[in-house]
Design an enzyme around this catalytic site. Structure first.
Site, PDB file in Angstrom:
ATOM      1  N   GLY A 172       0.815  -1.218   0.000  1.00 29.31           N
ATOM      2  CA  GLY A 172       0.000   0.000   0.000  1.00 29.31           C
ATOM      3  C   GLY A 172       0.847   1.266   0.000  1.00 29.31           C
ATOM      4  O   GLY A 172       0.594   2.201  -0.766  1.00 29.31           O
ATOM      5  N   CYS A 194       4.425  -8.799   1.662  1.00 32.89           N
ATOM      6  CA  CYS A 194       4.163  -9.555   0.435  1.00 32.89           C
ATOM      7  C   CYS A 194       5.451  -9.978  -0.263  1.00 32.89           C
ATOM      8  O   CYS A 194       5.634 -11.140  -0.607  1.00 32.89           O
ATOM      9  CB  CYS A 194       3.289  -8.728  -0.506  1.00 32.89           C
ATOM     10  SG  CYS A 194       2.979  -9.570  -2.068  1.00 32.89           S
ATOM     11  N   CYS A 222       3.543 -13.338   0.246  1.00 28.48           N
ATOM     12  CA  CYS A 222       3.068 -13.894  -1.040  1.00 28.48           C
ATOM     13  C   CYS A 222       4.184 -14.419  -1.935  1.00 28.48           C
ATOM     14  O   CYS A 222       4.095 -15.540  -2.442  1.00 28.48           O
ATOM     15  CB  CYS A 222       2.318 -12.833  -1.843  1.00 28.48           C
ATOM     16  SG  CYS A 222       1.405 -11.629  -0.880  1.00 28.48           S
ATOM     17  N   LYS A 256       6.479 -17.216  -0.409  1.00 26.30           N
ATOM     18  CA  LYS A 256       5.549 -18.335  -0.171  1.00 26.30           C
ATOM     19  C   LYS A 256       5.276 -19.080  -1.469  1.00 26.30           C
ATOM     20  O   LYS A 256       5.352 -20.302  -1.553  1.00 26.30           O
ATOM     21  CB  LYS A 256       4.253 -17.782   0.442  1.00 26.30           C
ATOM     22  CG  LYS A 256       3.137 -18.765   0.716  1.00 26.30           C
ATOM     23  CD  LYS A 256       2.191 -19.026  -0.442  1.00 26.30           C
ATOM     24  CE  LYS A 256       1.550 -17.854  -1.091  1.00 26.30           C
ATOM     25  NZ  LYS A 256       0.534 -17.160  -0.360  1.00 26.30           N
ATOM     26  N   ALA A 267       9.835   5.366  12.014  1.00 25.31           N
ATOM     27  CA  ALA A 267       9.124   6.644  12.075  1.00 25.31           C
ATOM     28  C   ALA A 267       8.108   6.652  13.211  1.00 25.31           C
ATOM     29  O   ALA A 267       7.471   5.636  13.496  1.00 25.31           O
ATOM     30  CB  ALA A 267       8.419   6.902  10.751  1.00 25.31           C
ATOM     31  N   TYR A 307      -5.705 -19.020   5.721  1.00 23.78           N
ATOM     32  CA  TYR A 307      -4.863 -19.005   4.518  1.00 23.78           C
ATOM     33  C   TYR A 307      -3.454 -19.553   4.814  1.00 23.78           C
ATOM     34  O   TYR A 307      -2.965 -20.428   4.145  1.00 23.78           O
ATOM     35  CB  TYR A 307      -4.631 -17.565   4.064  1.00 23.78           C
ATOM     36  CG  TYR A 307      -5.679 -16.880   3.248  1.00 23.78           C
ATOM     37  CD1 TYR A 307      -5.569 -16.826   1.863  1.00 23.78           C
ATOM     38  CD2 TYR A 307      -6.747 -16.218   3.841  1.00 23.78           C
ATOM     39  CE1 TYR A 307      -6.488 -16.131   1.100  1.00 23.78           C
ATOM     40  CE2 TYR A 307      -7.674 -15.530   3.082  1.00 23.78           C
ATOM     41  CZ  TYR A 307      -7.547 -15.482   1.705  1.00 23.78           C
ATOM     42  OH  TYR A 307      -8.446 -14.805   0.954  1.00 23.78           O
ATOM     43  N   GLU A 328      -1.678 -23.124   3.563  1.00 22.85           N
ATOM     44  CA  GLU A 328      -0.599 -22.978   2.578  1.00 22.85           C
ATOM     45  C   GLU A 328       0.710 -23.553   3.120  1.00 22.85           C
ATOM     46  O   GLU A 328       1.422 -24.293   2.438  1.00 22.85           O
ATOM     47  CB  GLU A 328      -0.425 -21.501   2.192  1.00 22.85           C
ATOM     48  CG  GLU A 328      -1.594 -20.964   1.363  1.00 22.85           C
ATOM     49  CD  GLU A 328      -1.431 -19.499   0.971  1.00 22.85           C
ATOM     50  OE1 GLU A 328      -0.556 -18.813   1.533  1.00 22.85           O
ATOM     51  OE2 GLU A 328      -2.195 -19.043   0.090  1.00 22.85           O
ATOM     52  N   HIS A 331     -10.910 -26.134 -25.115  1.00 23.04           N
ATOM     53  CA  HIS A 331     -10.855 -27.585 -24.925  1.00 23.04           C
ATOM     54  C   HIS A 331      -9.511 -28.167 -25.367  1.00 23.04           C
ATOM     55  O   HIS A 331      -8.997 -27.735 -26.386  1.00 23.04           O
ATOM     56  CB  HIS A 331     -11.985 -28.222 -25.749  1.00 23.04           C
ATOM     57  CG  HIS A 331     -12.084 -29.698 -25.545  1.00 23.04           C
ATOM     58  ND1 HIS A 331     -12.570 -30.240 -24.379  1.00 23.04           N
ATOM     59  CD2 HIS A 331     -11.741 -30.734 -26.349  1.00 23.04           C
ATOM     60  CE1 HIS A 331     -12.524 -31.558 -24.475  1.00 23.04           C
ATOM     61  NE2 HIS A 331     -12.021 -31.878 -25.655  1.00 23.04           N
ATOM     62  N   GLU A 381     -12.811 -24.961 -18.894  1.00 20.80           N
ATOM     63  CA  GLU A 381     -14.024 -25.077 -19.713  1.00 20.80           C
ATOM     64  C   GLU A 381     -15.225 -25.532 -18.880  1.00 20.80           C
ATOM     65  O   GLU A 381     -16.373 -25.291 -19.244  1.00 20.80           O
ATOM     66  CB  GLU A 381     -13.807 -26.015 -20.902  1.00 20.80           C
ATOM     67  CG  GLU A 381     -13.598 -27.471 -20.541  1.00 20.80           C
ATOM     68  CD  GLU A 381     -13.379 -28.357 -21.783  1.00 20.80           C
ATOM     69  OE1 GLU A 381     -14.014 -28.100 -22.806  1.00 20.80           O
ATOM     70  OE2 GLU A 381     -12.549 -29.286 -21.708  1.00 20.80           O
TER      71      GLU A 381
HETATM   72  P1  NDP Z   1      -6.658 -16.059   8.954  1.00 19.57           P
HETATM   73  O1  NDP Z   1      -7.489 -15.001   9.566  1.00 19.57           O
HETATM   74  O2  NDP Z   1      -6.876 -16.434   7.532  1.00 19.57           O
HETATM   75  O3  NDP Z   1      -6.819 -17.392   9.819  1.00 19.57           O
HETATM   76  C1  NDP Z   1      -6.552 -17.418  11.179  1.00 19.57           C
HETATM   77  C2  NDP Z   1      -6.824 -18.809  11.669  1.00 19.57           C
HETATM   78  O4  NDP Z   1      -6.378 -18.930  13.000  1.00 19.57           O
HETATM   79  C3  NDP Z   1      -8.288 -19.173  11.656  1.00 19.57           C
HETATM   80  O5  NDP Z   1      -8.419 -20.511  11.274  1.00 19.57           O
HETATM   81  C4  NDP Z   1      -8.703 -18.963  13.111  1.00 19.57           C
HETATM   82  O6  NDP Z   1      -9.744 -19.796  13.524  1.00 19.57           O
HETATM   83  C5  NDP Z   1      -7.442 -19.383  13.812  1.00 19.57           C
HETATM   84  N1  NDP Z   1      -7.308 -18.742  15.114  1.00 19.57           N
HETATM   85  C6  NDP Z   1      -7.452 -17.435  15.417  1.00 19.57           C
HETATM   86  N2  NDP Z   1      -7.227 -17.227  16.728  1.00 19.57           N
HETATM   87  C7  NDP Z   1      -6.938 -18.429  17.259  1.00 19.57           C
HETATM   88  C8  NDP Z   1      -6.635 -18.871  18.564  1.00 19.57           C
HETATM   89  N3  NDP Z   1      -6.597 -18.006  19.584  1.00 19.57           N
HETATM   90  N4  NDP Z   1      -6.404 -20.180  18.764  1.00 19.57           N
HETATM   91  C9  NDP Z   1      -6.464 -21.062  17.738  1.00 19.57           C
HETATM   92  N5  NDP Z   1      -6.754 -20.701  16.477  1.00 19.57           N
HETATM   93  C10 NDP Z   1      -6.992 -19.403  16.239  1.00 19.57           C
HETATM   94  O7  NDP Z   1      -5.161 -15.612   9.245  1.00 19.57           O
HETATM   95  P2  NDP Z   1      -3.771 -16.112   8.681  1.00 19.57           P
HETATM   96  O8  NDP Z   1      -2.830 -15.912   9.796  1.00 19.57           O
HETATM   97  O9  NDP Z   1      -3.883 -17.457   8.055  1.00 19.57           O
HETATM   98  O10 NDP Z   1      -3.476 -15.069   7.531  1.00 19.57           O
HETATM   99  C11 NDP Z   1      -3.555 -13.668   7.775  1.00 19.57           C
HETATM  100  C12 NDP Z   1      -4.098 -12.960   6.582  1.00 19.57           C
HETATM  101  O11 NDP Z   1      -3.113 -12.905   5.576  1.00 19.57           O
HETATM  102  C13 NDP Z   1      -5.284 -13.651   5.934  1.00 19.57           C
HETATM  103  O12 NDP Z   1      -6.499 -13.244   6.487  1.00 19.57           O
HETATM  104  C14 NDP Z   1      -5.179 -13.259   4.504  1.00 19.57           C
HETATM  105  O13 NDP Z   1      -5.977 -12.128   4.291  1.00 19.57           O
HETATM  106  C15 NDP Z   1      -3.729 -12.941   4.303  1.00 19.57           C
HETATM  107  N6  NDP Z   1      -3.107 -13.971   3.458  1.00 19.57           N
HETATM  108  C16 NDP Z   1      -3.508 -14.100   2.171  1.00 19.57           C
HETATM  109  C17 NDP Z   1      -2.961 -15.074   1.361  1.00 19.57           C
HETATM  110  C18 NDP Z   1      -3.426 -15.228  -0.048  1.00 19.57           C
HETATM  111  O14 NDP Z   1      -4.010 -14.311  -0.584  1.00 19.57           O
HETATM  112  N7  NDP Z   1      -3.219 -16.378  -0.670  1.00 19.57           N
HETATM  113  C19 NDP Z   1      -1.931 -15.981   1.853  1.00 19.57           C
HETATM  114  C20 NDP Z   1      -1.601 -15.775   3.236  1.00 19.57           C
HETATM  115  C21 NDP Z   1      -2.174 -14.797   3.997  1.00 19.57           C
HETATM  116  P3  NDP Z   1     -11.308 -19.394  13.373  1.00 19.57           P
HETATM  117  O15 NDP Z   1     -11.682 -19.671  11.962  1.00 19.57           O
HETATM  118  O16 NDP Z   1     -11.972 -20.312  14.325  1.00 19.57           O
HETATM  119  O17 NDP Z   1     -11.407 -17.962  13.761  1.00 19.57           O
END
Ligand code: NDP
Length: 449
Positions: free
Chosen positions: A14, A41, A46, A49, A113, A179, A183, A438, A443
């Site tokens: 950003g 990223c 990203c 990764k 900063a 995510y 991954e 195809h 498709e």
């Molecule tokens: P996410 O928000 O995707 O997932 C967090 C996970 O941790 C959820 O499954 C959540 O469970 C669990 N969680 C949260 N708190 C606790 C806790 N106290 N104890 C146990 N489990 C917990 O976060 P990520 O860290 O995976 O990624 C961060 C962000 O980065 C993502 O939201 C995404 O936007 C971005 N990202 C995007 C990617 C892409 O575009 N391909 C790749 C990697 C990251 P619950 O579902 O129960 O809340």
């Protein structure tokens, strides 16, 4: 008179886009970064990764190749080579980012900063501190991994450390079901590390289409990942080289490495925002309006630090919109409808629009669900036991496609084109009217009856 028209804190997706665009519109721009140019990223998200995902897919490709007539070989994997090559590529990209900013006359300042007042920024580096002033200030400091507060959490690492591993662990346990967790689990499993994933809820990837989530879990288990839902960790203990996880069901699990991927928290503390009265949510997300203005009139924020969808393309669009609004006299905001996203799990997921559950809630009995489950052509000769799933969700009343989901090879690439169709409001009839490519997996999107 200020030193800068625009001062940006944070050289991630950003911040870089906002500074470059503002400079293009004629603003004098300063950009402070205390780590590396490129942000999460490019440096530890990203980009590296995805390089690791590519690396980890080869183990399955080598197995597939036998069905196509290639002889079985001995394919040893060397982590140090992958890491060194990854580091070289990230250095190259960081260099390009820096050069691009230089070309646009954005002054990059390698310093930490902090805002002293609404126009004064303190910059601190190894040489000491100094202050500069700016008319408008953008906070683009991103987010940082957050951990639950349990005993022994200091033994856990986040995805940040994975990119710096000296060597691979033999066994890893990933906690989380979002995510990053899925991954990372795919990467380690593909690289030959014994991998477990513990998720506290009912099904991984909460918020996505349920059938796609379940399918991913099935496929991850087939690939050998020990995925356990309804599993949470109460405590982490260290025992010699091993870590022992005390699970909430009373069981214990030993592992070499504990990776927490439990979400990310805004980097909004200790940069002077509280003192200035910039409004934030309890979790630290900076509150902004449609034009990324905080409650302090010359201070703005974009990207992960504002919460919302923590996705690079969103931060980039927000940065560009802010620059156009503030420095090109063209009020611009981002339309958050139908944002496509990909999860680079194995198999990968591409998705845009509503999940079936959300669509059912919105359209009730009018919802039409089209689905196609198939084995990718590539896996027939390979003999790989993996199936893909594609879904289209259609509002029966208007015939508009309101959701598209895919899990299977190339879904990230395919969903980008489908997202354009949803963005322009394409109907199922228009999908059907489109000639198929195809033979392809894509498709299926125009052949579902
Ligand atoms: P996410 O928000 O995707 O997932 C967090 C996970 O941790 C959820 O499954 C959540 O469970 C669990 N969680 C949260 N708190 C606790 C806790 N106290 N104890 C146990 N489990 C917990 O976060 P990520 O860290 O995976 O990624 C961060 C962000 O980065 C993502 O939201 C995404 O936007 C971005 N990202 C995007 C990617 C892409 O575009 N391909 C790749 C990697 C990251 P619950 O579902 O129960 O809340």
């Amino acid at each position: 008179m200020y030193d800068y028209d625009f001062f940006v804190i944070g050289a991630g997706s950003g911040g870089v886009r906002a500074s470059r665009m503002a400079a293009t519109y004629g603003a004098k721009v300063g950009l402070a970064e205390d780590y590396r140019v490129g942000g999460t990223c490019v440096i530890r998200g990203c980009v590296p990764k995805k390089l690791f995902v590519y690396a980890s897919e080869y183990s399955a490709h080598f197995r597939d190749a036998v069905g196509f007539g290639w002889s079985e070989g001995n394919h040893d994997f060397d982590w140090k080579t992958l890491k060194a090559n990854k580091d070289k590529e990230i250095d190259r990209l960081e260099g390009l980012y820096g050069k691009n900013l230089d070309n646009h006359k954005v002054e990059i300042i390698k310093a930490r900063a902090k805002l002293l007042d609404k126009h004064t920024i303190e910059l601190t580096d190894e040489g000491g501190s100094r202050t500069v002033t700016a008319d408008k200030i953008l906070i683009a400091t991103g987010a940082w991994p957050s951990y639950p507060d349990i005993p022994g959490i200091e033994y856990a690492i986040s995805s940040n450390e994975v990119f710096e591993f000296d060597e691979l662990p033999k066994k890893i346990t990933v906690v989380g079901g979002g995510y990053i967790a899925v991954e990372m689990a795919g990467i380690f499993n593909g690289l030959g590390v014994e991998t477990a994933l513990l998720y506290r809820g009912e099904e991984i990837l909460r918020g996505f289409d349920l059938e796609i989530r379940t399918k991913l879990r099935d496929e991850m288990v087939k690939k050998g990942i020990d995925v356990r839902i309804h599993h949470d960790v109460d405590e982490i203990l260290k025992n010699g080289d091993k870590y022992i996880l005390r699970l909430s069901d009373g069981n214990e699990m030993a592992t070499d490495c504990v990776l927490y991927a439990t979400g990310r928290q805004a980097n909004s503390r200790n940069i002077g925002l509280e003192e200035l009265g910039v409004e934030m949510k309890e979790n630290g997300d900076i509150i902004v309006d449609d034009y990324y203005r905080t409650n302090v009139d010359n201070i703005f924020a974009v990207g992960d630090v504002t919460g919302g969808m923590q996705l690079t393309p969103i931060a980039i669009k927000e940065g560009a919109a802010l620059a156009a609004t503030q420095f090109n006299n063209k009020p611009t905001f981002v339309n958050y409808d139908n944002i496509p996203t990909a999860i680079f799990s194995q198999p990968p997921i591409g998705t845009v629009g509503l999940s079936e559950e959300e669509a059912r809630e919105k359209y009730g009995d009018d919802l039409k669900v089209y689905r196609s489950e198939y084995k990718s052509m590539k896996f027939t000769l390979a003999g790989r036991d993996e199936r893909s799933l594609i879904k289209l969700l259609v509002d029966g009343e208007t015939d508009k496609v309101v959701g598209a989901h895919m899990i299977g090879p190339d879904s990230a690439e395919i969903i980008q084109g489908i997202a354009i169709a949803l963005k322009v409001g394409a109907t199922k009839a228009q999908f059907d009217d489109t000639v198929a490519v195809h033979p392809s997996s894509a498709e299926e999107f125009v052949l579902m009856k």
